[in-house]
Design an enzyme around this catalytic site. Structure first.
Site, PDB file in Angstrom:
ATOM      1  N   ASP B 112       0.988  -1.055   0.088  1.00  0.00           N
ATOM      2  CA  ASP B 112       0.071  -0.118  -0.062  1.00  0.00           C
ATOM      3  C   ASP B 112       0.830   1.355  -0.361  1.00  0.00           C
ATOM      4  OD1 ASP B 112       0.567  -0.073   2.247  1.00  0.00           O
ATOM      5  OD2 ASP B 112      -0.938  -0.358   3.627  1.00  0.00           O
ATOM      6  N   SER B 113       0.169   2.434  -0.098  1.00  0.00           N
ATOM      7  CA  SER B 113       0.941   4.108  -0.074  1.00  0.00           C
ATOM      8  C   SER B 113       1.483   3.733   1.753  1.00  0.00           C
ATOM      9  CB  SER B 113      -0.278   4.671  -0.849  1.00  0.00           C
ATOM     10  OG  SER B 113      -0.761   5.422  -0.669  1.00  0.00           O
ATOM     11  N   GLY B 114       0.759   3.773   2.411  1.00  0.00           N
ATOM     12  CA  GLY B 114       1.094   4.108   3.325  1.00  0.00           C
ATOM     13  C   GLY B 114      -0.121   4.834   4.003  1.00  0.00           C
ATOM     14  N   PHE B 116      -3.577   5.260   4.028  1.00  0.00           N
ATOM     15  CA  PHE B 116      -4.298   4.876   4.965  1.00  0.00           C
ATOM     16  C   PHE B 116      -3.967   4.748   6.806  1.00  0.00           C
ATOM     17  CE2 PHE B 116      -6.355   1.485   7.494  1.00  0.00           C
ATOM     18  CZ  PHE B 116      -7.895   2.472   7.516  1.00  0.00           C
ATOM     19  N   ASP B 166      -3.311   8.386  -1.455  1.00  0.00           N
ATOM     20  CA  ASP B 166      -4.699   7.927  -1.651  1.00  0.00           C
ATOM     21  C   ASP B 166      -4.902   9.517  -0.522  1.00  0.00           C
ATOM     22  OD1 ASP B 166      -4.580   6.369  -0.596  1.00  0.00           O
ATOM     23  OD2 ASP B 166      -6.389   6.083  -1.113  1.00  0.00           O
ATOM     24  N   GLN B 207     -11.651   7.476  -4.560  1.00  0.00           N
ATOM     25  CA  GLN B 207     -12.017   7.667  -3.531  1.00  0.00           C
ATOM     26  C   GLN B 207     -14.017   8.131  -3.322  1.00  0.00           C
ATOM     27  OE1 GLN B 207     -11.045   6.942  -0.406  1.00  0.00           O
ATOM     28  NE2 GLN B 207      -9.026   6.167  -0.262  1.00  0.00           N
ATOM     29  N   ASP B 284      -7.475  -8.078   0.691  1.00  0.00           N
ATOM     30  CA  ASP B 284      -6.468  -7.988   1.762  1.00  0.00           C
ATOM     31  C   ASP B 284      -7.177  -6.532   3.013  1.00  0.00           C
ATOM     32  OD1 ASP B 284      -5.287  -5.087   3.162  1.00  0.00           O
ATOM     33  OD2 ASP B 284      -6.124  -4.642   0.733  1.00  0.00           O
ATOM     34  N   CYS B 322     -12.646 -29.872   6.963  1.00  0.00           N
ATOM     35  CA  CYS B 322     -11.292 -28.595   6.120  1.00  0.00           C
ATOM     36  C   CYS B 322     -10.577 -29.879   6.540  1.00  0.00           C
ATOM     37  CB  CYS B 322     -11.555 -27.808   7.462  1.00  0.00           C
ATOM     38  SG  CYS B 322     -10.057 -26.766   7.089  1.00  0.00           S
ATOM     39  N   CYS B 324      -7.088 -28.882   6.391  1.00  0.00           N
ATOM     40  CA  CYS B 324      -6.289 -28.032   7.086  1.00  0.00           C
ATOM     41  C   CYS B 324      -5.064 -29.196   7.869  1.00  0.00           C
ATOM     42  CB  CYS B 324      -6.010 -26.562   7.369  1.00  0.00           C
ATOM     43  SG  CYS B 324      -6.970 -26.951   8.781  1.00  0.00           S
ATOM     44  N   CYS B 327      -6.824 -28.169  11.125  1.00  0.00           N
ATOM     45  CA  CYS B 327      -8.010 -29.695  11.826  1.00  0.00           C
ATOM     46  C   CYS B 327      -7.711 -31.025  11.444  1.00  0.00           C
ATOM     47  CB  CYS B 327      -8.775 -29.427  10.878  1.00  0.00           C
ATOM     48  SG  CYS B 327      -9.399 -27.568  11.350  1.00  0.00           S
ATOM     49  N   HIS B 353      -5.255 -22.164  10.584  1.00  0.00           N
ATOM     50  CA  HIS B 353      -6.637 -22.618   9.999  1.00  0.00           C
ATOM     51  C   HIS B 353      -7.289 -21.201   8.751  1.00  0.00           C
ATOM     52  CE1 HIS B 353     -10.245 -23.964  10.188  1.00  0.00           C
ATOM     53  NE2 HIS B 353     -10.904 -22.885  10.638  1.00  0.00           N
TER      54      HIS B 353
END
Lengths: 388, 388
Positions: B112-114, B116, B166, B207, B284, B322, B324, B327, B353
């Site tokens: 990200d651009s930082g 936020f 942004d 935005q 994300d 599941c 994984c 589990c 998990h």
């Protein structure tokens, strides 16, 4: 609860459980001076000594999975009876199939008796002939451990090697108190021995503070009972190192040749080397994992404090001569960054490396004993490790 | 420092680095209504969309190793420019070979651009045409991020997909402020685009708070620049879900068909399903790892709070359906015990998990789109997940 009893996907170790209920037979493979290389079979696993046992207090070696322990090569770990009795409860664990199933570890488990934690963690209220009365460090509730109850708890856990209830004396302590204490610890040991309802192995524990004659007397009294191994307890409690080394070198050779000898709570590399030289076969300590979480990393060239700014841009692996996954994949700079950022991965990677180092170090000590070169190994190890 | 530059055992990804400097080409494989299945190649890895990107704030996905990410199947993760700029510093990471080498991750990284984080973590002092002035949340020192500097930082990190600087508006906000802000965000986006000295990919960010017309205007203005993909930012900041779903369904179809669309900071399973339906390709969120550390576990039958006492003696795996490792190997009772005991292994297993669940969920969504059955998948997923 009917669903709860099925658990179709969870491994069951019942076959192996049965194996563990046979008495361990210690085979002495080589001696070099007093130093010994041996082995015994536990839970279907050949355990080679001298051995270091990682501590899994709450049914987990902190920050490490059982798969990682296996990858490093550990076959025997320690569980803390006191902690597991309090949470989640040994009866809960028993109903869940025992500690091996609970934590998904199908190798050996030694459990302590919980006595040491009563003295160090709990609020001790009273020691009587019956046992120790204390309050839980979790919720302050009144608890009691007796020689019989610690066996019942350890049998609920399904421990492969159980320990008797003992009183851990401070150093220094007056001799009259110590003499009375070792007599009671011996009576407790016999009661623990008689309380067994399983074939699980049981070790006695030599006490006696820093009194050579009481330590010898404690060992002699315990050896009248057919324990499966003998431990030396109550050391590494703040006393001078020379006192510890002296007592270990005095007592270890007194213990039966054909049974394993376990120095409880000791795990400093220098201490282990010195005590292996005196004939100790087994060690346990929180040192590798606790130090890892504090950014202290072990290498054959000594300890590294990874937080130091000198590592900020250090692209080298932690230990260029180490083959562990951490040293093969990450730089000191990255390990420092993780530590400074308080990342969980820091505890993970550091613990993994330290446990690898301890395994490697004990393996090299064993190889040296097998080759009859322990003195040379010790000289070289201490020279490198202490930065000579 | 001459030793530091050798780093003989550490992997170098220079070959792969070169690959990543080619523009990503988004291939649309299938559409189902507005929902899309596509792919693009990044850092030598085929990235299949829709995709969820785990968040690796401090050059690590919390509690998880890169090997585990690979085992689960992740090929693209997010790194936080703000955090890495502050600690250890993007120039330090650049001198150490870039973020991929630093954290030993030879797959895709989006940063990200930082911006936020300046609004959410830092103490914001001033926004001007030049950029954002703030104080570090670590030590209070004065810092500035400009459209140009965030590109320089992300190029130092060696990011495969960079984001423009942004301004993230609150919701609600007055319309005049929002209109001025999106105009400046657009100018910043153009400056970020022009500041590139590498071939690294760069995404623009739409935005406009909760104003439909401003959101459309922001998208139109951004699309005049040849960004490699387009993100929708400033959502999931506390607004009503219907507002978010409405804006996403309005804006996503406006964005170019032949480029990936990324909804920033969104990762709630229900939100993702709804926004995939509107044509979002990338997500994300810290949700799977943060919730894991709080004992909140995701299953296709909904969320489980593992701390609840009903799991004390529950031998079942967390999710019987599941596959994984967690589990397959551990019971709910054990996971509850680890959580109650505040063990690091709790964060490890829970994070693993949850990341597995997110990967699996997105894979199933993709399969449904490929099969033209997304509506049926959505109906079934929501019915099971929300306990219908």
């Amino acid at each position: 609860m009917s669903r709860a009893s099925s658990g179709p996907k969870l491994n069951s170790h019942h076959e192996i459980e049965k194996l563990s209920h046979s008495k361990l037979k210690f085979e002495l493979e080589a001696s070099d001076g007093c130093a010994r290389a041996g082995n015994f079979v536990l839970h279907g696993q050949k355990i080679e000594t001298p051995i270091f046992m990682p501590v899994g207090t709450n049914a987990t070696v902190k920050a490490i999975t059982v798969d990682e322990l296996k990858k490093i090569g550990y076959r025997l770990i320690l569980g803390n009876t006191y902690h597991l009795h309090l949470r989640p409860g040994d009866q809960v664990i028993q109903r869940l199939g025992g500690l091996h199933d609970f934590m998904n570890w199908n190798r050996g488990i030694l459990t302590d008796s919980g006595g040491f934690q009563v003295f160090s963690l709990g609020k001790l209220n009273k020691i009587s002939e019956e046992g120790v009365f204390f309050r839980s460090h979790l919720d302050g509730s009144k608890m009691v451990l007796t020689p019989e109850s610690v066996i019942a708890i350890q049998e609920n856990l399904g421990s492969d090697i159980m320990m008797v209830l003992d009183e851990c004396l401070p150093i220094p302590v007056d001799k009259k108190t110590a003499a009375e204490s070792i007599a009671r610890t011996t009576r407790w040991a016999v009661r623990s021995y008689q309380a067994r309802t399983s074939g699980n192995n049981l070790f006695g524990i030599v006490q006696g503070a820093d009194f050579e004659d009481l330590r010898k007397e404690s060992a002699q009294m315990l050896m009248e009972t057919d324990f499966d191994g003998f431990a030396i307890g109550g050391l590494s409690v703040g006393e001078n190192k020379e006192i510890m080394y002296g007592l270990v070198s005095l007592i270890a050779p007194e213990l039966p040749d054909q049974k394993p000898r376990y120095l409880m709570g000791v795990g400093d590399p220098v201490d282990m080397i010195n005590c292996i030289e005196s004939g100790i076969d087994m060690f346990d300590c929180v040192l590798p994992t606790r130090n890892a979480r504090n950014g202290c990393l072990f290498t054959f060239k000594g300890k590294i404090s990874i937080k130091q700014s000198q590592y900020t841009e250090d692209r080298l692996p932690l230990d260029e001569d180490c083959d562990c996954e951490v040293c093969r994949n990450y730089s000191r700079a990255y390990l420092r960054h993780l530590y400074k950022s308080d990342e969980i991965l820091s505890s993970r990677l550091n613990s993994y490396h330290n446990l690898w180092f301890f395994k490697q170090m004990l393996a090299e000590a064993r190889n040296a004993i097998m080759a009859g070169e322990f003195r040379e190994f010790k000289r070289r190890f201490l020279n490198d490790y202490l930065g000579g």
